[in-house]
Design a protein around this motif. Structure first.
Motif, PDB file in Angstrom:
ATOM      1  N   ASN A   4     -13.837  -5.966   0.695  1.00  0.00           N
ATOM      2  CA  ASN A   4     -14.088  -7.372   0.996  1.00  0.00           C
ATOM      3  C   ASN A   4     -12.967  -8.255   0.446  1.00  0.00           C
ATOM      4  O   ASN A   4     -12.405  -7.967  -0.619  1.00  0.00           O
ATOM      5  N   GLY A   5     -12.654  -9.304   1.178  1.00  0.00           N
ATOM      6  CA  GLY A   5     -11.612 -10.223   0.746  1.00  0.00           C
ATOM      7  C   GLY A   5     -12.167 -11.420  -0.008  1.00  0.00           C
ATOM      8  O   GLY A   5     -13.373 -11.541  -0.228  1.00  0.00           O
ATOM      9  N   HIS A  53      -6.803  -9.652   0.021  1.00  0.00           N
ATOM     10  CA  HIS A  53      -7.429  -8.367  -0.258  1.00  0.00           C
ATOM     11  C   HIS A  53      -6.608  -7.684  -1.346  1.00  0.00           C
ATOM     12  O   HIS A  53      -5.385  -7.803  -1.371  1.00  0.00           O
ATOM     13  N   ASP A  54      -7.277  -7.020  -2.245  1.00  0.00           N
ATOM     14  CA  ASP A  54      -6.611  -6.382  -3.372  1.00  0.00           C
ATOM     15  C   ASP A  54      -5.851  -5.154  -2.874  1.00  0.00           C
ATOM     16  O   ASP A  54      -6.428  -4.074  -2.702  1.00  0.00           O
ATOM     17  N   THR A  55      -4.545  -5.329  -2.604  1.00  0.00           N
ATOM     18  CA  THR A  55      -3.766  -4.220  -2.065  1.00  0.00           C
ATOM     19  C   THR A  55      -3.635  -3.072  -3.064  1.00  0.00           C
ATOM     20  O   THR A  55      -3.515  -1.912  -2.667  1.00  0.00           O
ATOM     21  N   ILE A  88       0.830  -1.202   0.000  1.00  0.00           N
ATOM     22  CA  ILE A  88       0.000   0.000   0.000  1.00  0.00           C
ATOM     23  C   ILE A  88       0.866   1.253   0.000  1.00  0.00           C
ATOM     24  O   ILE A  88       0.634   2.186  -0.778  1.00  0.00           O
ATOM     25  N   ILE A  89       1.885   1.284   0.844  1.00  0.00           N
ATOM     26  CA  ILE A  89       2.749   2.458   0.940  1.00  0.00           C
ATOM     27  C   ILE A  89       3.463   2.715  -0.383  1.00  0.00           C
ATOM     28  O   ILE A  89       3.583   3.864  -0.833  1.00  0.00           O
ATOM     29  N   LYS A  90       3.923   1.655  -1.032  1.00  0.00           N
ATOM     30  CA  LYS A  90       4.603   1.809  -2.327  1.00  0.00           C
ATOM     31  C   LYS A  90       3.679   2.441  -3.358  1.00  0.00           C
ATOM     32  O   LYS A  90       4.076   3.356  -4.097  1.00  0.00           O
ATOM     33  N   GLU A  91       2.434   1.996  -3.386  1.00  0.00           N
ATOM     34  CA  GLU A  91       1.479   2.538  -4.359  1.00  0.00           C
ATOM     35  C   GLU A  91       1.081   3.960  -3.995  1.00  0.00           C
ATOM     36  O   GLU A  91       0.919   4.811  -4.875  1.00  0.00           O
ATOM     37  N   VAL A  92       0.929   4.239  -2.719  1.00  0.00           N
ATOM     38  CA  VAL A  92       0.609   5.599  -2.279  1.00  0.00           C
ATOM     39  C   VAL A  92       1.705   6.563  -2.721  1.00  0.00           C
ATOM     40  O   VAL A  92       1.429   7.655  -3.215  1.00  0.00           O
ATOM     41  N   CYS A  93       2.963   6.155  -2.564  1.00  0.00           N
ATOM     42  CA  CYS A  93       4.083   7.003  -2.994  1.00  0.00           C
ATOM     43  C   CYS A  93       4.036   7.268  -4.492  1.00  0.00           C
ATOM     44  O   CYS A  93       4.243   8.395  -4.947  1.00  0.00           O
TER      45      CYS A  93
END
Length: 329
Positions: free
Chosen positions: A323-324, A294-296, A84-89
């Motif tokens: 939802n997972g 879950h689709d990160t 998540i952090i990588k994509e947020v960046c």
């Protein structure tokens, strides 16, 4: 030999070289559209010659907000958070925002300092996964964000169920674990979660209980969602019990990884495993473990788009529950 000066260049130095006022130089770095293109280029050329670096902190004191998005999380060893952090960046950079990242290591004081730092820098937005998602958690230090101009999105763990958040359906995750338990015909199952006071832990366990029948005996062990802490607590549990389980369920990938490590050391070679979230590198060691995925990528996109929409004053869905789905079953 002349010694090179180590004194940092200033706006005044640039103004002298470019033949303009200090105010005009300042405007190039704060409101460049208000400066004529030819003047702007002359000032920028002078700045490059002097290796000038704008003082972001000083500039932000005068601005209502800075182009900074802060990310404050508990543990980067968590593979879900890492994705998540990588994509947020990546997405934040594409929108012209710089990301400041803080890891709290489960420490409330570190979390408080991180939030104070971001507010002092007038961060445009803050993505926060709190140290503890329980009713007993002292949340008073978060008031500094509430009373600032920084926009806030809660990631995963929540301290307020009314504020904007992107989180997973923990009850549904538990139900999917129960589905895997029943399909695998496991009968004696140990569920290892985080803190006993954690809402996430309780919701997942309640979901499991709702989906199993009387043939399944469910044991619960409360530990910590961080790998090393969970490992130490599971080690202590195994050293004081003679129980052997058909399966062990880790309520996140780090807990499951710690349980696999210790189960092998304790000779539990016939024990099956189920996880909420993927177990890092499991398949590299020929471990095909059923898990709730879950689709990160989706999670990261929603978090990034929501925080940027909040910053820019555009409408967005403030509370998003993901939802997972089961994998490797």
């Amino acid at each position: 030999m002349t010694r090179k000066s180590t004194k940092a260049a200033t706006i005044k130095d640039i103004a002298q070289i470019a033949g303009v006022t200090n105010i005009t130089v300042s405007r190039v770095f704060t409101a460049p559209d208000k400066v004529k293109p030819e003047t702007r280029e002359r000032i920028l050329a002078a700045a490059r010659t002097l290796n000038y670096v704008p003082n972001a902190f000083a500039r932000n004191i005068k601005a209502s907000q800075s182009p900074i998005i802060g990310v404050v999380t508990d543990d980067t060893f968590n593979i879900v958070y890492s994705h998540i952090i990588k994509e947020v960046c990546r997405l934040s950079d594409a929108k012209g925002y710089s990301v400041m990242f803080f890891t709290t290591n489960g420490n409330r004081q570190i979390e408080a300092r991180a939030l104070q730092t971001l507010v002092s820098y007038k961060a445009a937005g803050i993505i926060l996964s709190v140290v503890e998602d329980s009713d007993r958690y002292d949340k008073s230090h978060i008031d500094v964000v509430r009373h600032s101009s920084s926009q806030l999105i809660q990631l995963d763990r929540q301290f307020d169920t009314l504020l904007p958040a992107v989180y997973i359906n923990n009850s549904r995750a538990g139900e999917l674990v129960a589905e895997a338990i029943m399909k695998k015909a496991f009968r004696n199952v140990l569920v290892i979660g985080g803190s006993e006071h954690s809402h996430i832990t309780r919701q997942r366990i309640d979901g499991i209980r709702s989906g199993i029948d009387e043939r399944v005996t469910l044991h619960t062990l409360y530990t910590d969602y961080r790998y090393e802490h969970a490992k130490a607590m599971i080690q202590s549990w195994f050293s004081t019990t003679h129980e052997r389980y058909d399966a062990i369920v880790g309520l996140n990938g780090m807990i499951t990884l710690a349980a696999i490590n210790l189960a092998n050391k304790w000779g539990m070679h016939d024990t099956g495993f189920i996880s909420v979230d993927e177990v890092p590198c499991a398949e590299d060691f020929n471990q095909v473990i059923p898990y709730v995925a879950h689709d990160t990528g989706q999670w990261a996109r929603v978090v990034s788009e929501n925080i940027i929409s909040a910053i820019e004053g555009r409408p967005y869905e403030t509370r998003v529950m993901l939802n997972g789905f089961l994998k490797n079953l």
